[in-house]
Scaffold this active site. Structure first.
Site, short mmCIF file in Angstrom:
data_model
loop_
_atom_site.label_atom_id
_atom_site.label_comp_id
_atom_site.label_asym_id
_atom_site.label_seq_id
_atom_site.Cartn_x
_atom_site.Cartn_y
_atom_site.Cartn_z
CG ASP A 164 -2.03 -1.01 1.14
OD1 ASP A 164 -2.28 -1.50 0.02
OD2 ASP A 164 -2.64 -1.32 2.18
CE1 TYR A 181 3.56 -6.67 4.84
CE2 TYR A 181 3.23 -9.02 5.24
CZ TYR A 181 3.23 -7.93 4.38
OH TYR A 181 2.89 -8.10 3.06
CG ASP A 193 -5.49 2.39 6.64
OD1 ASP A 193 -6.40 3.23 6.82
OD2 ASP A 193 -4.99 2.17 5.52
NE ARG A 231 -5.47 -2.55 4.53
CZ ARG A 231 -6.31 -2.31 3.51
NH1 ARG A 231 -7.26 -1.41 3.63
NH2 ARG A 231 -6.21 -2.98 2.39
#
Length: 296
Positions: A38, A66, A80, A175
């Site tokens: 993103d 991550y 988010d 997310r």
């Protein structure tokens, strides 16, 4: 010019923007990324150049690592920090370390996710975020993903946040993972920050920024910023062949299946040279056929 550039994607630009910029910097058109990040997420984004673009699907379908920060007490429409708030609940009792660890542990293994409305998943030929922007509600398809490991890095009661590291399969929405973890802890939640720290065998420490690339190109040839294409295939099994077989492989010929049983697809090598990716022939189980052949 062939190889892989382990880019550190900065915040504020798309993965496609990175490809466009590198085409200009490296002065070549054959450039492809290995999995969208993103725009507001920074992190490891391996970029394939030249012949290495042939391995994009094999590198895309690998484990990703991550580091995410989850904010409790508030959920948003985008899941988010950039979306409008849709639910708030005061965090009257911040979860204990044991509670956090227990909840995170529950997400290990194969889990089912519902993709966020603000995502590129298609339903009836239209992307979910297009429905979301038009305020249309559609049924979202569930998907199964795998969480190989997940662990707490830190928690902060003042910020009402939890930072964790997760190693997961392709297609995992971090997310959504943050939202689901929040639910299990009894609060609405959203992802406050995300960084991708590893893709396959490419860790954060090995990446280069655009600034570093530009500096290096002032004094060196573009190929100096690339790693060998086989670095992107280290998660596959390797089969070393002799010189005669190497000629056949380079010509894309079918071969007898080797005695050594390997996971498929597998890589064919000769003297450290990447030749091809092979798999069992779909109609002839005693033969193997090339999926990709690399021309030097």
């Amino acid at each position: 010019m062939n190889g892989i550039l382990p880019l550190w994607k900065p915040k504020g630009i798309t993965s496609h923007d990175c490809v466009f910029k590198l085409r200009k910097l490296l002065q070549t058109k054959k450039v492809g990324h290995t999995g969208t990040l993103d725009p507001e997420v920074e992190g490891v984004l391996p970029i394939c150049v030249g012949q290495a673009t042939k391995i994009v699907p094999f590198l895309t379908d690998t484990r990703k690592t991550y580091v995410a920060e989850l904010k409790l007490g508030v959920s948003t429409e985008t899941e988010d920090a950039h979306g409008s708030v849709i639910e708030e609940k005061p965090v009257t009792v911040f979860p204990t370390e044991d509670q956090i660890n227990e909840v995170l542990k529950a997400f290990t293994g194969i889990i089912t996710q519902v993709p966020p409305m603000y995502s590129a998943v298609k339903v009836k030929g239209k992307k979910l975020y297009e429905y979301a922007r038009e305020k249309q509600v559609v049924e979202r398809p569930t998907r199964q993903v795998e969480i190989f490991s997940i662990s707490k890095i830190s928690s902060c009661e003042e910020r009402e946040s939890i930072t964790f590291e997760v190693v997961c399969s392709k297609g995992t929405y971090i997310r959504t993972l943050c939202v689901d973890i929040g639910k299990k802890l009894g609060y609405p939640a959203h992802m406050a920050h995300l960084e991708r720290t590893q893709v396959a065998s490419f860790p954060k420490e090995e990446t280069v920024t655009f600034e570093q690339i530009e500096e290096k190109l002032k004094v060196s040839h573009p190929e100096s910023v690339l790693l060998p294409a086989q670095r992107g295939l280290e998660h596959l099994d390797y089969y070393n062949v002799d010189e005669q077989t190497a000629i056949k492989v380079r010509n894309g010929q079918k071969l007898s299946k080797p005695d050594k049983i390997m996971k498929e697809p597998f890589v064919m090598m000769f003297n450290q040279e990447l030749l091809a990716i092979y798999q069992t022939h779909p109609d002839k189980p005693m033969e193997i056929k090339p999926v990709r052949v690399f021309n030097g």
